[in-house]
Every structure is written in C-alpha cells, then in structure tokens.
Scaffold this motif. Sequence first.
Motif, PDB file in Angstrom:
ATOM      1  N   VAL A  79      -8.681  16.637   9.490  1.00 38.10           N
ATOM      2  CA  VAL A  79      -7.319  17.107   9.276  1.00 38.10           C
ATOM      3  C   VAL A  79      -7.042  17.079   7.776  1.00 38.10           C
ATOM      4  CG1 VAL A  79      -4.875  16.478   9.592  1.00 38.10           C
ATOM      5  CG2 VAL A  79      -6.477  16.232  11.488  1.00 38.10           C
ATOM      6  N   THR A  80      -6.477  18.166   7.253  1.00 39.09           N
ATOM      7  CA  THR A  80      -6.020  18.158   5.863  1.00 39.09           C
ATOM      8  C   THR A  80      -4.513  17.970   5.887  1.00 39.09           C
ATOM      9  OG1 THR A  80      -7.822  19.600   5.181  1.00 39.09           O
ATOM     10  CG2 THR A  80      -5.927  19.462   3.705  1.00 39.09           C
ATOM     11  N   HIS A  81      -4.044  17.003   5.091  1.00 41.33           N
ATOM     12  CA  HIS A  81      -2.613  16.691   5.087  1.00 41.33           C
ATOM     13  C   HIS A  81      -2.111  16.534   3.656  1.00 41.33           C
ATOM     14  CE1 HIS A  81       1.176  15.366   6.800  1.00 41.33           C
ATOM     15  NE2 HIS A  81       1.217  14.503   5.818  1.00 41.33           N
ATOM     16  N   GLN A  82      -0.985  17.179   3.377  1.00 35.99           N
ATOM     17  CA  GLN A  82      -0.350  17.095   2.067  1.00 35.99           C
ATOM     18  C   GLN A  82       0.789  16.084   2.136  1.00 35.99           C
ATOM     19  OE1 GLN A  82      -0.819  19.075  -1.053  1.00 35.99           O
ATOM     20  NE2 GLN A  82       0.356  17.273  -1.631  1.00 35.99           N
ATOM     21  N   TYR A  83       0.616  14.951   1.463  1.00 34.69           N
ATOM     22  CA  TYR A  83       1.707  14.005   1.270  1.00 34.69           C
ATOM     23  C   TYR A  83       2.458  14.434   0.009  1.00 34.69           C
ATOM     24  CZ  TYR A  83      -0.122  10.812   4.828  1.00 34.69           C
ATOM     25  OH  TYR A  83      -0.523  10.258   6.012  1.00 34.69           O
ATOM     26  N   PRO A  84       3.619  13.862  -0.293  1.00 37.90           N
ATOM     27  CA  PRO A  84       4.360  14.296  -1.490  1.00 37.90           C
ATOM     28  C   PRO A  84       3.556  14.205  -2.798  1.00 37.90           C
ATOM     29  CG  PRO A  84       5.778  12.977  -0.097  1.00 37.90           C
ATOM     30  CD  PRO A  84       4.388  12.919   0.502  1.00 37.90           C
ATOM     31  N   ASN A  85       2.751  13.157  -2.961  1.00 37.58           N
ATOM     32  CA  ASN A  85       2.066  12.947  -4.240  1.00 37.58           C
ATOM     33  C   ASN A  85       0.552  13.068  -4.180  1.00 37.58           C
ATOM     34  OD1 ASN A  85       4.580  12.375  -5.414  1.00 37.58           O
ATOM     35  ND2 ASN A  85       4.431  10.246  -4.777  1.00 37.58           N
ATOM     36  N   PHE A  86      -0.013  13.334  -3.018  1.00 44.71           N
ATOM     37  CA  PHE A  86      -1.462  13.454  -2.893  1.00 44.71           C
ATOM     38  C   PHE A  86      -1.818  14.225  -1.628  1.00 44.71           C
ATOM     39  CE2 PHE A  86      -0.185   9.549  -0.852  1.00 44.71           C
ATOM     40  CZ  PHE A  86      -0.996   9.420   0.267  1.00 44.71           C
ATOM     41  N   LYS A  87      -3.065  14.721  -1.601  1.00 48.98           N
ATOM     42  CA  LYS A  87      -3.538  15.517  -0.467  1.00 48.98           C
ATOM     43  C   LYS A  87      -4.884  14.943  -0.023  1.00 48.98           C
ATOM     44  CE  LYS A  87      -4.466  20.367   0.651  1.00 48.98           C
ATOM     45  NZ  LYS A  87      -4.499  21.724   0.075  1.00 48.98           N
ATOM     46  N   ILE A  88      -5.050  14.792   1.289  1.00 48.10           N
ATOM     47  CA  ILE A  88      -6.310  14.248   1.803  1.00 48.10           C
ATOM     48  C   ILE A  88      -6.883  15.143   2.895  1.00 48.10           C
ATOM     49  CG2 ILE A  88      -5.697  11.840   1.285  1.00 48.10           C
ATOM     50  CD1 ILE A  88      -5.264  11.428   4.331  1.00 48.10           C
ATOM     51  N   GLU A 103       1.322   9.993   8.728  1.00 50.11           N
ATOM     52  CA  GLU A 103       1.384  11.393   9.149  1.00 50.11           C
ATOM     53  C   GLU A 103       0.014  12.041   9.321  1.00 50.11           C
ATOM     54  OE1 GLU A 103       4.093  13.694   6.741  1.00 50.11           O
ATOM     55  OE2 GLU A 103       5.513  12.035   6.717  1.00 50.11           O
ATOM     56  N   ALA A 104      -0.937  11.744   8.451  1.00 51.55           N
ATOM     57  CA  ALA A 104      -2.267  12.360   8.553  1.00 51.55           C
ATOM     58  C   ALA A 104      -3.026  11.884   9.784  1.00 51.55           C
ATOM     59  CB  ALA A 104      -3.077  12.077   7.289  1.00 51.55           C
ATOM     60  N   ASP A 105      -2.738  10.671  10.244  1.00 47.06           N
ATOM     61  CA  ASP A 105      -3.439  10.122  11.412  1.00 47.06           C
ATOM     62  C   ASP A 105      -2.900  10.667  12.730  1.00 47.06           C
ATOM     63  OD1 ASP A 105      -5.225   7.377  10.696  1.00 47.06           O
ATOM     64  OD2 ASP A 105      -3.802   8.005   9.167  1.00 47.06           O
ATOM     65  N   LEU A 106      -1.658  11.127  12.736  1.00 47.01           N
ATOM     66  CA  LEU A 106      -1.036  11.590  13.987  1.00 47.01           C
ATOM     67  C   LEU A 106      -1.806  12.721  14.670  1.00 47.01           C
ATOM     68  CD1 LEU A 106       2.853  11.590  13.778  1.00 47.01           C
ATOM     69  CD2 LEU A 106       1.405  10.656  15.583  1.00 47.01           C
ATOM     70  N   PRO A 107      -2.198  13.788  13.958  1.00 45.02           N
ATOM     71  CA  PRO A 107      -2.946  14.838  14.652  1.00 45.02           C
ATOM     72  C   PRO A 107      -4.304  14.358  15.174  1.00 45.02           C
ATOM     73  CG  PRO A 107      -2.497  15.468  12.360  1.00 45.02           C
ATOM     74  CD  PRO A 107      -1.866  14.141  12.599  1.00 45.02           C
ATOM     75  N   MET A 158       0.838  -1.201   0.000  1.00 47.17           N
ATOM     76  CA  MET A 158       0.000   0.000   0.000  1.00 47.17           C
ATOM     77  C   MET A 158       0.876   1.256   0.000  1.00 47.17           C
ATOM     78  SD  MET A 158      -2.681  -1.262   2.965  1.00 47.17           S
ATOM     79  CE  MET A 158      -4.035  -0.114   2.776  1.00 47.17           C
ATOM     80  N   LYS A 159       0.262   2.408  -0.359  1.00 46.77           N
ATOM     81  CA  LYS A 159       0.941   3.679  -0.130  1.00 46.77           C
ATOM     82  C   LYS A 159       1.228   3.762   1.364  1.00 46.77           C
ATOM     83  CE  LYS A 159      -1.328   6.410  -3.715  1.00 46.77           C
ATOM     84  NZ  LYS A 159      -2.321   7.451  -3.973  1.00 46.77           N
ATOM     85  N   LEU A 160       2.287   4.417   1.747  1.00 44.65           N
ATOM     86  CA  LEU A 160       2.690   4.533   3.155  1.00 44.65           C
ATOM     87  C   LEU A 160       2.848   3.150   3.793  1.00 44.65           C
ATOM     88  CD1 LEU A 160       0.160   7.362   4.121  1.00 44.65           C
ATOM     89  CD2 LEU A 160       2.480   7.639   3.234  1.00 44.65           C
TER      90      LEU A 160
END
Length: 131
Positions: A70-79, A116-120, A26-28
Amino acid sequence: MKTNPVTCAIIHFGDKILAVQRSKNMKLPLKWEFAGGKIEEGESEIDCIKREIFEELNIQIEVKERLTSVTHQYPNFKIELIPFNAEYVAGKLKLKEHSNYILANKEELINLDWAEADLPILKDYLLKRPL
C-alpha cells in the motif's frame, strides 16, 4: 515527495495476531500498527522485516508470504508499506520502541485505532481470511 519503502509483518502466534501500539514519542503517536520498519540500503525486503522484528520486539519470525503493498501519503511523508504474513518462531516478546501490544483475534483487531497506512492492509488481510 520521495516514497520510503517500509516493511511490516502480520505475525501469527497460533490463532492470535500481534498488533503493536506506537509510543507517544513516535510519529503517529498511540496508533496501532503491524510491526516493521524502513528498508536499509542494499537490504532485501525479507531481511528487513526479520531484522526490524528482532530489533523492535526481540522475537524471530518465519516469513510465509508477501502480501499486497500500500502506498500512503501522510501530511509530511509518503510510504510504500510492504506487508508479510509471518509466524512467530522464537524469543521472548519485549517491546523496545512501542508502548503496548496485543495478541488479538480478528474481531479484536478491527476495533483498534490503526495508523492510516496499516488500515488497508488489515482490511485486505481480513477479506482474504474471513472471521
């Protein structure tokens, strides 16, 4: 870059909380997360999280409350990660996409290698419900 809305659930099994580990394909890869997935067109957030949890884990949940997203920017996508507090209701937990899971207390959750997006979301949850 387009922001993809994604739901996740903090699922309570009694006094334990479910965390799942992403598979190496999977990604990540191998990061820990709260299970969930992308909202499909025309689908509500709650319908999405219930569907995703059943598809990924073979269990049914009762959604209790929507938490702060939470909005999080990964290198290749944003969620935009939209978390829900939920209770396990029924079903035999069976991983269909993830490589591992843990039913953990709050102290154990802190020590996992989170996406990273789950941490906050984890930190906000723990702040509102101290150890």
